[in-house]
Design a protein around this motif. Structure first.
Motif, PDB file in Angstrom:
ATOM      1  N   ILE A  13      15.067   8.115  -6.010  1.00 46.78           N
ATOM      2  CA  ILE A  13      15.798   8.431  -4.783  1.00 46.78           C
ATOM      3  C   ILE A  13      17.199   8.706  -5.171  1.00 46.78           C
ATOM      4  O   ILE A  13      17.676   9.654  -4.726  1.00 46.78           O
ATOM      5  N   ALA A  14      17.866   8.239  -6.087  1.00 46.28           N
ATOM      6  CA  ALA A  14      19.016   8.689  -6.902  1.00 46.28           C
ATOM      7  C   ALA A  14      19.132  10.112  -7.360  1.00 46.28           C
ATOM      8  O   ALA A  14      20.155  10.847  -7.168  1.00 46.28           O
ATOM      9  N   LEU A  15      17.999  10.613  -7.742  1.00 46.71           N
ATOM     10  CA  LEU A  15      17.844  11.932  -8.259  1.00 46.71           C
ATOM     11  C   LEU A  15      17.451  12.978  -7.074  1.00 46.71           C
ATOM     12  O   LEU A  15      17.321  14.286  -7.462  1.00 46.71           O
ATOM     13  N   GLY A  16      17.423  12.555  -5.878  1.00 47.33           N
ATOM     14  CA  GLY A  16      17.135  13.296  -4.870  1.00 47.33           C
ATOM     15  C   GLY A  16      15.470  14.059  -4.648  1.00 47.33           C
ATOM     16  O   GLY A  16      15.347  14.693  -3.921  1.00 47.33           O
ATOM     17  N   THR A  61      10.071   5.450  -0.003  1.00 47.96           N
ATOM     18  CA  THR A  61      10.039   5.155  -1.221  1.00 47.96           C
ATOM     19  C   THR A  61      11.052   4.001  -1.318  1.00 47.96           C
ATOM     20  O   THR A  61      10.928   3.191  -2.222  1.00 47.96           O
ATOM     21  N   ALA A  62      12.253   3.865  -0.642  1.00 46.29           N
ATOM     22  CA  ALA A  62      13.140   2.676  -0.619  1.00 46.29           C
ATOM     23  C   ALA A  62      12.199   1.466  -0.460  1.00 46.29           C
ATOM     24  O   ALA A  62      12.555   0.337  -0.905  1.00 46.29           O
ATOM     25  N   VAL A  63      11.380   1.412   0.687  1.00 50.66           N
ATOM     26  CA  VAL A  63      10.626   0.334   0.923  1.00 50.66           C
ATOM     27  C   VAL A  63       9.881  -0.188  -0.162  1.00 50.66           C
ATOM     28  O   VAL A  63       9.722  -1.408  -0.587  1.00 50.66           O
ATOM     29  N   TRP A  64       9.072   0.867  -0.870  1.00 58.12           N
ATOM     30  CA  TRP A  64       8.303   0.426  -1.831  1.00 58.12           C
ATOM     31  C   TRP A  64       9.106  -0.164  -3.059  1.00 58.12           C
ATOM     32  O   TRP A  64       8.652  -1.091  -3.933  1.00 58.12           O
ATOM     33  N   GLY A  65      10.302   0.459  -3.272  1.00 62.79           N
ATOM     34  CA  GLY A  65      11.231  -0.056  -4.175  1.00 62.79           C
ATOM     35  C   GLY A  65      11.463  -1.468  -3.927  1.00 62.79           C
ATOM     36  O   GLY A  65      11.505  -2.238  -4.967  1.00 62.79           O
ATOM     37  N   ALA A  66      11.840  -1.770  -2.815  1.00 62.35           N
ATOM     38  CA  ALA A  66      12.105  -2.991  -2.550  1.00 62.35           C
ATOM     39  C   ALA A  66      11.006  -4.021  -2.658  1.00 62.35           C
ATOM     40  O   ALA A  66      11.241  -5.346  -3.243  1.00 62.35           O
ATOM     41  N   HIS A  92      14.518  12.274   5.346  1.00 60.86           N
ATOM     42  CA  HIS A  92      14.532  10.655   5.589  1.00 60.86           C
ATOM     43  C   HIS A  92      13.333   9.837   5.707  1.00 60.86           C
ATOM     44  O   HIS A  92      13.602   8.574   5.058  1.00 60.86           O
ATOM     45  N   ILE A  93      12.071  10.145   6.261  1.00 55.28           N
ATOM     46  CA  ILE A  93      11.019   9.733   5.874  1.00 55.28           C
ATOM     47  C   ILE A  93      10.340   9.335   4.507  1.00 55.28           C
ATOM     48  O   ILE A  93      10.118   7.891   4.349  1.00 55.28           O
ATOM     49  N   VAL A  94      10.526  10.228   3.726  1.00 53.48           N
ATOM     50  CA  VAL A  94      10.246  10.120   2.446  1.00 53.48           C
ATOM     51  C   VAL A  94      11.326   9.197   1.822  1.00 53.48           C
ATOM     52  O   VAL A  94      10.836   8.437   0.781  1.00 53.48           O
ATOM     53  N   THR A  95      12.363   9.240   1.804  1.00 54.64           N
ATOM     54  CA  THR A  95      13.477   8.395   1.260  1.00 54.64           C
ATOM     55  C   THR A  95      13.064   7.085   1.765  1.00 54.64           C
ATOM     56  O   THR A  95      13.189   5.966   0.953  1.00 54.64           O
ATOM     57  N   GLN A 144       3.247  11.780  -9.988  1.00 52.85           N
ATOM     58  CA  GLN A 144       4.227  11.295 -10.687  1.00 52.85           C
ATOM     59  C   GLN A 144       4.259   9.798 -10.590  1.00 52.85           C
ATOM     60  O   GLN A 144       4.292   9.139 -11.789  1.00 52.85           O
ATOM     61  N   PHE A 145       3.789   9.173  -9.679  1.00 51.93           N
ATOM     62  CA  PHE A 145       3.834   7.718  -9.548  1.00 51.93           C
ATOM     63  C   PHE A 145       2.609   7.124 -10.215  1.00 51.93           C
ATOM     64  O   PHE A 145       2.998   6.268 -11.244  1.00 51.93           O
ATOM     65  N   SER A 146       1.585   7.943 -10.199  1.00 56.13           N
ATOM     66  CA  SER A 146       0.343   7.665 -11.089  1.00 56.13           C
ATOM     67  C   SER A 146       0.625   7.574 -12.528  1.00 56.13           C
ATOM     68  O   SER A 146       0.167   6.761 -13.282  1.00 56.13           O
ATOM     69  N   LEU A 147       1.116   8.476 -12.807  1.00 59.09           N
ATOM     70  CA  LEU A 147       1.688   8.895 -14.412  1.00 59.09           C
ATOM     71  C   LEU A 147       2.646   7.673 -14.818  1.00 59.09           C
ATOM     72  O   LEU A 147       2.395   7.171 -15.996  1.00 59.09           O
ATOM     73  N   VAL A 148       3.450   7.414 -14.114  1.00 59.49           N
ATOM     74  CA  VAL A 148       4.506   6.605 -14.421  1.00 59.49           C
ATOM     75  C   VAL A 148       3.724   5.061 -14.349  1.00 59.49           C
ATOM     76  O   VAL A 148       3.946   4.146 -15.421  1.00 59.49           O
ATOM     77  N   LEU A 149       3.025   4.610 -13.502  1.00 58.05           N
ATOM     78  CA  LEU A 149       2.498   3.377 -13.368  1.00 58.05           C
ATOM     79  C   LEU A 149       1.505   3.302 -14.527  1.00 58.05           C
ATOM     80  O   LEU A 149       1.599   2.475 -14.982  1.00 58.05           O
TER      81      LEU A 149
END
Length: 177
Positions: free
Chosen positions: A91-94, A124-129, A118-121, A48-53
């Protein structure tokens, strides 16, 4: 390696933007984004990331065709800011975007485990930052005080650090749980 491949269009865009006009850099990056989707075109799962990017890079490229002057200044912000928004929205959408990579490496019985979530979240948060900082780094130069050499090095350092964190953190979290 799969994480690196997924982020390859961003790495290509960062390098090409330093060497080529914006439109050409976006086109080269769009071609690399299409290449990351090759497994999907052959019937495999698409990230999904590749599609959005890919969609964000395509939008930036189309923008250069429609209004090149503003795209030169703002298309980088579109791509990096868009990915930052995407990361935090997942993240917000779970369903943090790193979940797809975890599902390839973790047995299905562990997908709903709190530590896996927890690990996945966290990843993802680190990449968001990282993408928030990259978005700020693409903000027009006259509004940003970093020297151009630091502006050029920052994306490379952040992407390499993000890939290293993504590789290291799961083992760390499991060992310290």
């Amino acid at each position: 390696m799969a994480v690196f491949v997924s982020f390859l269009p961003v790495i290509v865009l960062m390098a090409a933007s330093r060497l080529l006009p914006r439109r050409t850099a976006l086109l080269v990056s769009l071609i690399s984004a299409a290449a990351t989707l090759a497994p999907w075109a052959l019937g495999g799962p698409a990230k999904q990331f590749s599609l959005v990017l890919g969609a964000l890079i395509a939008a930036g490229f189309v923008w250069t065709l429609v209004h090149e002057a503003s795209a030169e200044r703002w298309s980088g912000l579109l791509v990096t800011g868009g990915i930052a928004l995407y990361a935090f929205a997942t993240i917000a959408l779970g369903h943090p975007f790193a979940e797809q990579w975890a599902h390839e490496r973790v047995p299905e019985s562990q997908w709903a485990h709190p530590l896996t979530i927890h690990i996945v979240t966290t990843i993802t948060a680190v990449w968001g930052a990282i993408y928030v900082v990259l978005a700020l780094n693409t903000y027009p130069r006259e509004r940003w005080r970093l020297p151009s050499s630091a502006r050029a090095a920052l994306p490379v350092v952040l992407v390499v650090a993000g890939i290293a964190f993504t590789s290291w953190y799961p083992g760390y979290a499991v060992a310290n749980h």
